[in-house]
Design a protein around this motif. Structure first.
Motif, PDB file in Angstrom:
ATOM      1  N   ARG A   1      10.424   3.817  -3.148  1.00 33.43           N
ATOM      2  CA  ARG A   1       9.472   4.557  -3.020  1.00 33.43           C
ATOM      3  C   ARG A   1       8.781   5.183  -2.042  1.00 33.43           C
ATOM      4  O   ARG A   1       8.706   6.250  -1.436  1.00 33.43           O
ATOM      5  CB  ARG A   1       8.218   4.509  -3.727  1.00 33.43           C
ATOM      6  CG  ARG A   1       7.130   5.432  -4.466  1.00 33.43           C
ATOM      7  CD  ARG A   1       5.595   4.713  -4.507  1.00 33.43           C
ATOM      8  NE  ARG A   1       5.218   4.040  -3.222  1.00 33.43           N
ATOM      9  CZ  ARG A   1       3.967   2.745  -4.047  1.00 33.43           C
ATOM     10  NH1 ARG A   1       4.122   3.226  -4.931  1.00 33.43           N
ATOM     11  NH2 ARG A   1       3.758   2.668  -2.861  1.00 33.43           N
ATOM     12  N   GLU A   2       9.021   3.625  -0.782  1.00 32.77           N
ATOM     13  CA  GLU A   2       7.868   4.586   0.385  1.00 32.77           C
ATOM     14  C   GLU A   2       9.483   4.777   1.816  1.00 32.77           C
ATOM     15  O   GLU A   2       8.855   5.797   2.363  1.00 32.77           O
ATOM     16  CB  GLU A   2       7.559   3.369   1.364  1.00 32.77           C
ATOM     17  CG  GLU A   2       6.477   2.506   0.541  1.00 32.77           C
ATOM     18  CD  GLU A   2       5.056   2.963   0.675  1.00 32.77           C
ATOM     19  OE1 GLU A   2       5.466   4.900   1.307  1.00 32.77           O
ATOM     20  OE2 GLU A   2       4.706   3.989  -0.761  1.00 32.77           O
TER      21      GLU A   2
ATOM     22  N   TRP B   1       8.653  -0.886  -4.471  1.00 31.65           N
ATOM     23  CA  TRP B   1       7.832   0.043  -3.414  1.00 31.65           C
ATOM     24  C   TRP B   1       8.438  -0.051  -2.364  1.00 31.65           C
ATOM     25  O   TRP B   1       8.301   1.589  -1.453  1.00 31.65           O
ATOM     26  CB  TRP B   1       7.392  -1.004  -2.410  1.00 31.65           C
ATOM     27  CG  TRP B   1       6.121  -0.604  -1.987  1.00 31.65           C
ATOM     28  CD1 TRP B   1       4.583  -0.240  -2.008  1.00 31.65           C
ATOM     29  CD2 TRP B   1       6.378  -1.237  -0.519  1.00 31.65           C
ATOM     30  NE1 TRP B   1       3.777  -0.208  -1.025  1.00 31.65           N
ATOM     31  CE2 TRP B   1       4.630  -0.447   0.357  1.00 31.65           C
ATOM     32  CE3 TRP B   1       7.155  -2.145   0.529  1.00 31.65           C
ATOM     33  CZ2 TRP B   1       4.565  -1.004   1.627  1.00 31.65           C
ATOM     34  CZ3 TRP B   1       7.344  -1.973   1.847  1.00 31.65           C
ATOM     35  CH2 TRP B   1       5.905  -1.028   1.975  1.00 31.65           C
TER      36      TRP B   1
ATOM     37  N   PRO C   1       0.893  -1.323   0.248  1.00 31.38           N
ATOM     38  CA  PRO C   1       0.273  -0.234   0.355  1.00 31.38           C
ATOM     39  C   PRO C   1       1.158   0.772   0.126  1.00 31.38           C
ATOM     40  O   PRO C   1       2.087   1.585   0.095  1.00 31.38           O
ATOM     41  CB  PRO C   1      -0.905  -0.274   1.563  1.00 31.38           C
ATOM     42  CG  PRO C   1       0.316  -1.064   2.677  1.00 31.38           C
ATOM     43  CD  PRO C   1       1.011  -1.764   0.980  1.00 31.38           C
ATOM     44  N   GLU C   2       0.037   2.403  -0.076  1.00 35.30           N
ATOM     45  CA  GLU C   2       0.291   4.207   0.332  1.00 35.30           C
ATOM     46  C   GLU C   2       0.857   3.828   2.024  1.00 35.30           C
ATOM     47  O   GLU C   2       0.282   3.564   2.214  1.00 35.30           O
ATOM     48  CB  GLU C   2      -0.226   4.585  -0.751  1.00 35.30           C
ATOM     49  CG  GLU C   2      -0.208   5.449  -2.175  1.00 35.30           C
ATOM     50  CD  GLU C   2       0.994   5.612  -2.729  1.00 35.30           C
ATOM     51  OE1 GLU C   2       1.507   6.217  -2.077  1.00 35.30           O
ATOM     52  OE2 GLU C   2       1.213   5.241  -3.706  1.00 35.30           O
ATOM     53  N   LEU C   3       2.165   4.766   2.176  1.00 36.55           N
ATOM     54  CA  LEU C   3       2.460   4.994   3.445  1.00 36.55           C
ATOM     55  C   LEU C   3       2.564   5.963   3.761  1.00 36.55           C
ATOM     56  O   LEU C   3       2.558   7.345   3.004  1.00 36.55           O
ATOM     57  CB  LEU C   3       2.800   3.522   4.511  1.00 36.55           C
ATOM     58  CG  LEU C   3       3.429   1.979   3.950  1.00 36.55           C
ATOM     59  CD1 LEU C   3       4.280   1.256   4.404  1.00 36.55           C
ATOM     60  CD2 LEU C   3       2.383   1.190   4.302  1.00 36.55           C
ATOM     61  N   THR C   4       1.943   6.639   5.538  1.00 33.10           N
ATOM     62  CA  THR C   4       2.258   7.907   5.340  1.00 33.10           C
ATOM     63  C   THR C   4       4.444   7.585   6.299  1.00 33.10           C
ATOM     64  O   THR C   4       4.556   6.470   6.168  1.00 33.10           O
ATOM     65  CB  THR C   4       1.548   8.282   6.934  1.00 33.10           C
ATOM     66  OG1 THR C   4       1.319   7.575   8.230  1.00 33.10           O
ATOM     67  CG2 THR C   4       0.397   8.091   5.919  1.00 33.10           C
ATOM     68  N   ARG C   5       4.623   9.096   6.862  1.00 34.42           N
ATOM     69  CA  ARG C   5       5.932   9.210   7.520  1.00 34.42           C
ATOM     70  C   ARG C   5       5.962   8.679   9.064  1.00 34.42           C
ATOM     71  O   ARG C   5       6.888   8.076   9.014  1.00 34.42           O
ATOM     72  CB  ARG C   5       6.062  10.230   7.892  1.00 34.42           C
ATOM     73  CG  ARG C   5       7.354   9.874   8.106  1.00 34.42           C
ATOM     74  CD  ARG C   5       8.554  12.679   8.150  1.00 34.42           C
ATOM     75  NE  ARG C   5       9.699  12.053   8.888  1.00 34.42           N
ATOM     76  CZ  ARG C   5      10.360  12.529   7.511  1.00 34.42           C
ATOM     77  NH1 ARG C   5      10.325  12.481   6.762  1.00 34.42           N
ATOM     78  NH2 ARG C   5      11.548  12.602   9.048  1.00 34.42           N
TER      79      ARG C   5
ATOM     80  N   ASP D   1       4.075   5.941   9.452  1.00 35.39           N
ATOM     81  CA  ASP D   1       4.599   3.807   9.289  1.00 35.39           C
ATOM     82  C   ASP D   1       5.674   3.350  10.235  1.00 35.39           C
ATOM     83  O   ASP D   1       6.411   4.143   9.406  1.00 35.39           O
ATOM     84  CB  ASP D   1       3.957   3.301   7.807  1.00 35.39           C
ATOM     85  CG  ASP D   1       1.730   3.919   7.854  1.00 35.39           C
ATOM     86  OD1 ASP D   1       1.125   3.779   9.029  1.00 35.39           O
ATOM     87  OD2 ASP D   1       1.678   4.506   7.013  1.00 35.39           O
TER      88      ASP D   1
ATOM     89  N   LYS E   1      10.099   8.924   1.879  1.00 35.98           N
ATOM     90  CA  LYS E   1       9.524   9.520   2.782  1.00 35.98           C
ATOM     91  C   LYS E   1       8.954   9.092   3.948  1.00 35.98           C
ATOM     92  O   LYS E   1       9.472   9.948   4.934  1.00 35.98           O
ATOM     93  CB  LYS E   1       7.698   8.861   2.447  1.00 35.98           C
ATOM     94  CG  LYS E   1       6.789   8.757   1.630  1.00 35.98           C
ATOM     95  CD  LYS E   1       6.049   8.276   1.536  1.00 35.98           C
ATOM     96  CE  LYS E   1       4.861   7.762   0.504  1.00 35.98           C
ATOM     97  NZ  LYS E   1       3.637   6.354   0.974  1.00 35.98           N
TER      98      LYS E   1
END
Length: 334
Positions: free
Chosen positions: A109-110, A106, A79-83, A85, A113
Protein backbone atom coordinates in the motif's frame (compact mmCIF):
# COMPACT_ATOMS: atom_id res chain seq x y z
CA UNK A 1 35.35 20.12 16.00
CA UNK A 2 37.09 22.23 13.34
CA UNK A 3 35.75 19.92 10.66
CA UNK A 4 32.27 20.29 12.14
CA UNK A 5 32.49 24.11 12.12
CA UNK A 6 33.65 24.07 8.52
CA UNK A 7 30.72 21.91 7.45
CA UNK A 8 28.25 24.10 9.35
CA UNK A 9 29.69 27.17 7.63
CA UNK A 10 28.94 25.84 4.16
CA UNK A 11 25.56 24.20 4.89
CA UNK A 12 22.11 25.65 5.39
CA UNK A 13 19.26 23.97 7.27
CA UNK A 14 16.82 22.20 4.94
CA UNK A 15 13.28 23.52 4.61
CA UNK A 16 12.12 20.16 5.93
CA UNK A 17 14.29 17.33 7.34
CA UNK A 18 14.11 14.05 5.47
CA UNK A 19 12.22 11.47 7.51
CA UNK A 20 13.26 7.81 7.74
CA UNK A 21 10.74 5.26 9.00
CA UNK A 22 12.49 2.18 10.42
CA UNK A 23 10.25 -0.88 10.36
CA UNK A 24 11.65 -3.31 12.91
CA UNK A 25 10.77 -6.93 12.18
CA UNK A 26 10.75 -9.54 14.91
CA UNK A 27 14.34 -10.61 15.72
CA UNK A 28 15.88 -7.95 13.49
CA UNK A 29 19.67 -7.58 13.40
CA UNK A 30 20.67 -4.78 15.75
CA UNK A 31 24.01 -4.05 14.03
CA UNK A 32 22.38 -3.43 10.67
CA UNK A 33 19.73 -1.15 12.20
CA UNK A 34 22.13 0.73 14.47
CA UNK A 35 24.62 1.29 11.64
CA UNK A 36 21.93 3.05 9.62
CA UNK A 37 20.48 5.07 12.50
CA UNK A 38 23.85 6.21 13.86
CA UNK A 39 24.88 7.45 10.41
CA UNK A 40 21.83 9.74 10.37
CA UNK A 41 22.40 10.92 13.94
CA UNK A 42 26.02 11.78 13.26
CA UNK A 43 25.08 13.60 10.04
CA UNK A 44 22.78 15.83 12.09
CA UNK A 45 25.51 16.41 14.66
CA UNK A 46 28.12 17.28 12.07
CA UNK A 47 25.76 19.66 10.29
CA UNK A 48 24.68 21.34 13.50
CA UNK A 49 20.97 20.98 12.73
CA UNK A 50 18.46 18.31 11.77
CA UNK A 51 18.96 17.07 8.24
CA UNK A 52 17.14 13.87 9.13
CA UNK A 53 14.44 12.68 11.50
CA UNK A 54 13.28 9.12 12.14
CA UNK A 55 10.71 6.96 13.84
CA UNK A 56 10.62 3.31 14.86
CA UNK A 57 7.51 1.38 13.86
CA UNK A 58 6.33 -2.20 13.66
CA UNK A 59 3.37 -4.50 13.89
CA UNK A 60 1.45 -3.95 17.10
CA UNK A 61 3.23 -0.65 17.80
CA UNK A 62 4.40 -1.70 21.27
CA UNK A 63 7.82 -3.37 21.50
CA UNK A 64 9.91 -5.66 19.33
CA UNK A 65 13.00 -7.69 20.16
CA UNK A 66 16.17 -7.86 18.11
CA UNK A 67 18.05 -11.10 17.44
CA UNK A 68 20.13 -10.56 20.59
CA UNK A 69 16.96 -10.47 22.70
CA UNK A 70 16.98 -6.76 23.56
CA UNK A 71 13.51 -5.17 23.41
CA UNK A 72 12.95 -1.85 21.62
CA UNK A 73 9.99 0.44 22.28
CA UNK A 74 8.26 1.42 19.06
CA UNK A 75 6.91 4.89 18.33
CA UNK A 76 3.82 3.49 16.64
CA UNK A 77 2.27 0.67 14.69
CA UNK A 78 2.57 0.67 10.89
CA UNK A 79 1.46 4.23 9.98
CA UNK A 80 0.15 6.13 6.97
CA UNK A 81 3.14 7.69 5.21
CA UNK A 82 3.78 10.45 2.71
CA UNK A 83 5.62 10.28 -0.59
CA UNK A 84 8.60 12.11 0.97
CA UNK A 85 9.19 9.44 3.63
CA UNK A 86 11.88 6.78 3.25
CA UNK A 87 11.09 3.32 4.62
CA UNK A 88 13.91 1.17 6.03
CA UNK A 89 12.72 -2.37 6.78
CA UNK A 90 15.11 -4.08 9.18
CA UNK A 91 15.26 -7.86 8.98
CA UNK A 92 17.21 -10.51 10.80
CA UNK A 93 16.68 -14.12 11.84
CA UNK A 94 13.85 -16.13 10.24
CA UNK A 95 12.69 -13.22 8.10
CA UNK A 96 10.21 -15.52 6.34
CA UNK A 97 8.21 -15.88 9.55
CA UNK A 98 8.53 -12.18 10.40
CA UNK A 99 7.16 -11.20 6.99
CA UNK A 100 3.47 -11.44 7.83
CA UNK A 101 0.45 -10.81 5.61
CA UNK A 102 -0.47 -7.55 7.41
CA UNK A 103 3.11 -6.31 6.93
CA UNK A 104 3.07 -7.21 3.23
CA UNK A 105 -0.26 -5.46 2.74
CA UNK A 106 1.12 -2.32 4.40
CA UNK A 107 4.34 -2.44 2.36
CA UNK A 108 2.44 -2.76 -0.92
CA UNK A 109 0.00 0.00 0.00
CA UNK A 110 2.72 2.47 0.95
CA UNK A 111 4.86 1.53 -2.06
CA UNK A 112 2.03 2.59 -4.36
CA UNK A 113 2.62 6.16 -3.15
CA UNK A 114 6.01 6.11 -4.88
CA UNK A 115 8.17 6.47 -1.77
CA UNK A 116 11.64 4.96 -1.39
CA UNK A 117 11.94 1.64 0.42
CA UNK A 118 14.98 -0.25 1.65
CA UNK A 119 15.44 -3.79 2.92
CA UNK A 120 18.33 -3.99 5.39
CA UNK A 121 20.10 -7.31 6.02
CA UNK A 122 17.52 -10.04 5.28
CA UNK A 123 14.61 -7.64 4.68
CA UNK A 124 15.25 -7.75 0.94
CA UNK A 125 13.14 -10.90 1.30
CA UNK A 126 10.22 -8.79 2.53
CA UNK A 127 10.47 -6.42 -0.42
CA UNK A 128 10.68 -9.37 -2.82
CA UNK A 129 7.66 -11.11 -1.25
CA UNK A 130 5.73 -7.88 -1.73
CA UNK A 131 6.67 -7.95 -5.42
CA UNK A 132 8.67 -4.73 -5.17
CA UNK A 133 11.94 -6.14 -6.53
CA UNK A 134 10.60 -7.81 -9.67
CA UNK A 135 12.90 -6.96 -12.58
CA UNK A 136 15.29 -5.10 -10.28
CA UNK A 137 18.79 -5.68 -8.95
CA UNK A 138 19.04 -6.50 -5.26
CA UNK A 139 21.23 -8.05 -2.60
CA UNK A 140 20.70 -9.92 0.66
CA UNK A 141 22.90 -11.42 3.35
CA UNK A 142 25.07 -14.16 1.82
CA UNK A 143 23.56 -16.82 4.08
CA UNK A 144 20.14 -16.15 2.51
CA UNK A 145 21.29 -15.93 -1.10
CA UNK A 146 20.60 -19.57 -1.97
CA UNK A 147 17.01 -19.56 -0.73
CA UNK A 148 16.34 -16.09 -2.17
CA UNK A 149 17.53 -17.00 -5.66
CA UNK A 150 15.40 -20.17 -5.63
CA UNK A 151 12.24 -18.33 -4.57
CA UNK A 152 12.57 -15.04 -6.47
CA UNK A 153 13.94 -15.86 -9.90
CA UNK A 154 12.54 -12.62 -11.33
CA UNK A 155 14.95 -10.60 -9.14
CA UNK A 156 18.52 -10.01 -10.35
CA UNK A 157 20.37 -11.01 -7.20
CA UNK A 158 23.91 -9.69 -6.74
CA UNK A 159 26.63 -10.25 -4.15
CA UNK A 160 27.14 -6.50 -3.60
CA UNK A 161 27.23 -4.96 -0.12
CA UNK A 162 24.31 -2.75 -1.14
CA UNK A 163 22.22 -2.05 -4.21
CA UNK A 164 20.16 0.97 -5.22
CA UNK A 165 17.82 0.36 -8.15
CA UNK A 166 15.38 3.20 -8.65
CA UNK A 167 13.43 3.74 -5.45
CA UNK A 168 14.35 0.33 -4.05
CA UNK A 169 17.42 -0.24 -1.88
CA UNK A 170 18.81 -3.43 -0.34
CA UNK A 171 21.82 -4.21 1.83
CA UNK A 172 23.71 -7.38 2.72
CA UNK A 173 23.52 -6.75 6.47
CA UNK A 174 26.03 -5.86 9.18
CA UNK A 175 28.00 -2.71 8.49
CA UNK A 176 26.79 -2.50 4.87
CA UNK A 177 24.04 -0.23 6.23
CA UNK A 178 26.78 2.36 6.82
CA UNK A 179 27.83 2.21 3.17
CA UNK A 180 24.25 2.71 1.99
CA UNK A 181 23.64 5.61 4.38
CA UNK A 182 26.90 7.32 3.43
CA UNK A 183 25.80 7.09 -0.21
CA UNK A 184 22.43 8.62 0.69
CA UNK A 185 24.04 11.39 2.76
CA UNK A 186 26.50 12.18 -0.05
CA UNK A 187 23.66 12.37 -2.59
CA UNK A 188 21.59 14.56 -0.28
CA UNK A 189 24.24 16.91 1.11
CA UNK A 190 27.61 16.23 -0.54
CA UNK A 191 30.68 14.05 -0.19
CA UNK A 192 32.27 16.23 2.47
CA UNK A 193 29.51 15.57 4.98
CA UNK A 194 29.48 11.86 4.14
CA UNK A 195 33.24 11.67 4.68
CA UNK A 196 32.91 13.52 8.00
CA UNK A 197 30.31 10.98 9.14
CA UNK A 198 32.60 8.12 8.10
CA UNK A 199 35.44 9.66 10.11
CA UNK A 200 33.23 9.88 13.21
CA UNK A 201 32.32 6.21 12.78
CA UNK A 202 36.03 5.30 12.45
CA UNK A 203 35.01 3.89 9.08
CA UNK A 204 38.14 4.23 7.00
CA UNK A 205 37.18 2.21 3.92
CA UNK A 206 33.87 3.28 2.40
CA UNK A 207 32.49 0.62 0.07
CA UNK A 208 30.41 1.15 -3.04
CA UNK A 209 27.78 -0.98 -4.73
CA UNK A 210 30.62 -2.57 -6.72
CA UNK A 211 32.10 -4.19 -3.60
CA UNK A 212 31.12 -7.75 -2.73
CA UNK A 213 29.92 -8.76 0.71
CA UNK A 214 31.94 -11.93 1.39
CA UNK A 215 35.62 -12.32 2.04
CA UNK A 216 37.69 -13.63 -0.83
CA UNK A 217 38.13 -17.39 -0.98
CA UNK A 218 41.82 -17.22 0.13
CA UNK A 219 40.89 -15.12 3.16
CA UNK A 220 37.91 -17.32 4.04
CA UNK A 221 39.83 -20.62 3.95
CA UNK A 222 43.07 -19.14 5.25
CA UNK A 223 45.03 -20.41 2.28
CA UNK A 224 46.54 -18.31 -0.49
CA UNK A 225 46.97 -20.84 -3.23
CA UNK A 226 45.61 -19.50 -6.55
CA UNK A 227 44.68 -22.87 -8.08
CA UNK A 228 42.96 -24.06 -4.90
CA UNK A 229 40.97 -20.81 -4.75
CA UNK A 230 39.99 -21.18 -8.41
CA UNK A 231 38.72 -24.72 -7.89
CA UNK A 232 36.68 -23.72 -4.82
CA UNK A 233 35.13 -20.83 -6.74
CA UNK A 234 34.09 -23.26 -9.48
CA UNK A 235 32.61 -25.59 -6.87
CA UNK A 236 30.60 -22.78 -5.26
CA UNK A 237 29.28 -21.69 -8.67
CA UNK A 238 28.21 -25.22 -9.67
CA UNK A 239 26.20 -26.71 -6.83
CA UNK A 240 23.14 -27.88 -8.77
CA UNK A 241 25.25 -29.63 -11.41
CA UNK A 242 28.51 -30.68 -9.70
CA UNK A 243 31.69 -30.87 -11.76
CA UNK A 244 33.83 -34.01 -11.50
CA UNK A 245 37.22 -33.74 -9.76
CA UNK A 246 38.96 -34.72 -12.98
CA UNK A 247 37.33 -31.87 -14.90
CA UNK A 248 38.05 -29.41 -12.07
CA UNK A 249 41.70 -30.46 -12.16
CA UNK A 250 41.83 -30.08 -15.92
CA UNK A 251 40.35 -26.56 -15.70
CA UNK A 252 43.27 -25.38 -13.55
CA UNK A 253 45.96 -27.31 -15.43
CA UNK A 254 46.78 -30.15 -13.05
CA UNK A 255 46.14 -33.84 -12.71
CA UNK A 256 43.40 -35.34 -10.53
CA UNK A 257 46.07 -36.75 -8.22
CA UNK A 258 47.70 -33.33 -7.84
CA UNK A 259 44.31 -31.82 -6.98
CA UNK A 260 43.76 -34.52 -4.36
CA UNK A 261 47.13 -33.77 -2.77
CA UNK A 262 46.40 -30.03 -2.82
CA UNK A 263 43.11 -30.45 -0.92
CA UNK A 264 44.63 -32.93 1.53
CA UNK A 265 47.55 -30.63 2.27
CA UNK A 266 45.61 -27.40 2.82
CA UNK A 267 42.08 -28.49 3.81
CA UNK A 268 42.65 -32.00 5.21
CA UNK A 269 39.91 -33.50 3.06
CA UNK A 270 39.45 -34.71 -0.49
CA UNK A 271 37.99 -32.45 -3.22
CA UNK A 272 34.95 -34.75 -3.32
CA UNK A 273 34.39 -34.38 0.43
CA UNK A 274 34.81 -30.61 0.34
CA UNK A 275 32.37 -30.33 -2.57
CA UNK A 276 29.86 -32.51 -0.73
CA UNK A 277 30.07 -30.26 2.34
CA UNK A 278 29.35 -27.20 0.20
CA UNK A 279 26.30 -28.89 -1.32
CA UNK A 280 25.01 -30.04 2.06
CA UNK A 281 25.49 -26.56 3.50
CA UNK A 282 23.34 -25.10 0.72
CA UNK A 283 20.77 -27.85 1.28
CA UNK A 284 20.54 -26.99 4.97
CA UNK A 285 20.01 -23.31 4.13
CA UNK A 286 17.19 -24.21 1.75
CA UNK A 287 15.55 -26.54 4.27
CA UNK A 288 15.65 -23.87 6.97
CA UNK A 289 14.75 -20.84 4.86
CA UNK A 290 12.28 -22.05 2.23
CA UNK A 291 9.23 -24.29 1.92
CA UNK A 292 10.77 -26.20 -0.99
CA UNK A 293 10.07 -29.93 -0.84
CA UNK A 294 12.93 -32.16 0.26
CA UNK A 295 13.00 -33.65 -3.24
CA UNK A 296 13.42 -30.21 -4.83
CA UNK A 297 16.10 -29.30 -2.30
CA UNK A 298 17.95 -32.47 -3.23
CA UNK A 299 17.79 -31.64 -6.93
CA UNK A 300 18.87 -28.03 -6.35
CA UNK A 301 21.97 -29.31 -4.58
CA UNK A 302 23.00 -31.86 -7.17
CA UNK A 303 21.57 -35.07 -5.68
CA UNK A 304 19.97 -37.45 -8.17
CA UNK A 305 17.71 -39.14 -5.62
CA UNK A 306 16.10 -38.22 -2.26
CA UNK A 307 17.45 -41.41 -0.68
CA UNK A 308 21.07 -40.55 -1.56
CA UNK A 309 20.53 -36.98 -0.34
CA UNK A 310 19.07 -38.20 2.95
CA UNK A 311 21.93 -40.65 3.48
CA UNK A 312 24.59 -37.98 2.85
CA UNK A 313 22.75 -35.41 4.99
CA UNK A 314 22.42 -37.80 7.92
CA UNK A 315 26.07 -38.76 7.70
CA UNK A 316 27.13 -35.10 7.91
CA UNK A 317 24.54 -33.55 10.24
CA UNK A 318 23.49 -36.62 12.24
CA UNK A 319 19.82 -36.06 11.36
CA UNK A 320 17.63 -36.47 8.29
CA UNK A 321 16.46 -33.57 6.10
CA UNK A 322 12.86 -34.20 7.23
CA UNK A 323 13.77 -34.10 10.92
CA UNK A 324 15.94 -31.01 10.37
CA UNK A 325 13.00 -29.15 8.88
CA UNK A 326 10.62 -30.41 11.56
CA UNK A 327 12.86 -29.37 14.44
CA UNK A 328 13.40 -25.96 12.86
CA UNK A 329 9.64 -25.44 12.51
CA UNK A 330 9.16 -26.50 16.14
CA UNK A 331 11.72 -23.94 17.33
CA UNK A 332 9.95 -21.18 15.41
CA UNK A 333 6.59 -22.04 17.01
CA UNK A 334 7.90 -21.71 20.56
Amino acid sequence: MQAQRHIVDIMAPPAKPRRFVFVLLDRFTMLSFASALESLRIANRMAGFDLYTWSLVGEGGDTVSCSAGTAFKLDSALPELTRDDTVMICGGIDVQQATSKPLLNWVRREARKGLKMAGLCTAGYTLARAGLLDGKKATIHWENQDSFSEEFQEVELTKSVFVIDGNRMTTAGGTSSIDLMLKIIADDHGEELANAVADQLIYSSIRTDQDTQRLSVPTRIGVRHPKLSQVIQMMEANIEEPISPSLLAKQVGMSTRQLERLFRRYLNRSPKRYYMELRLQKARNLLMQTDMSVINVALACGFASPSHFSKCYRSHYDTTPYRERGSHAARLSI
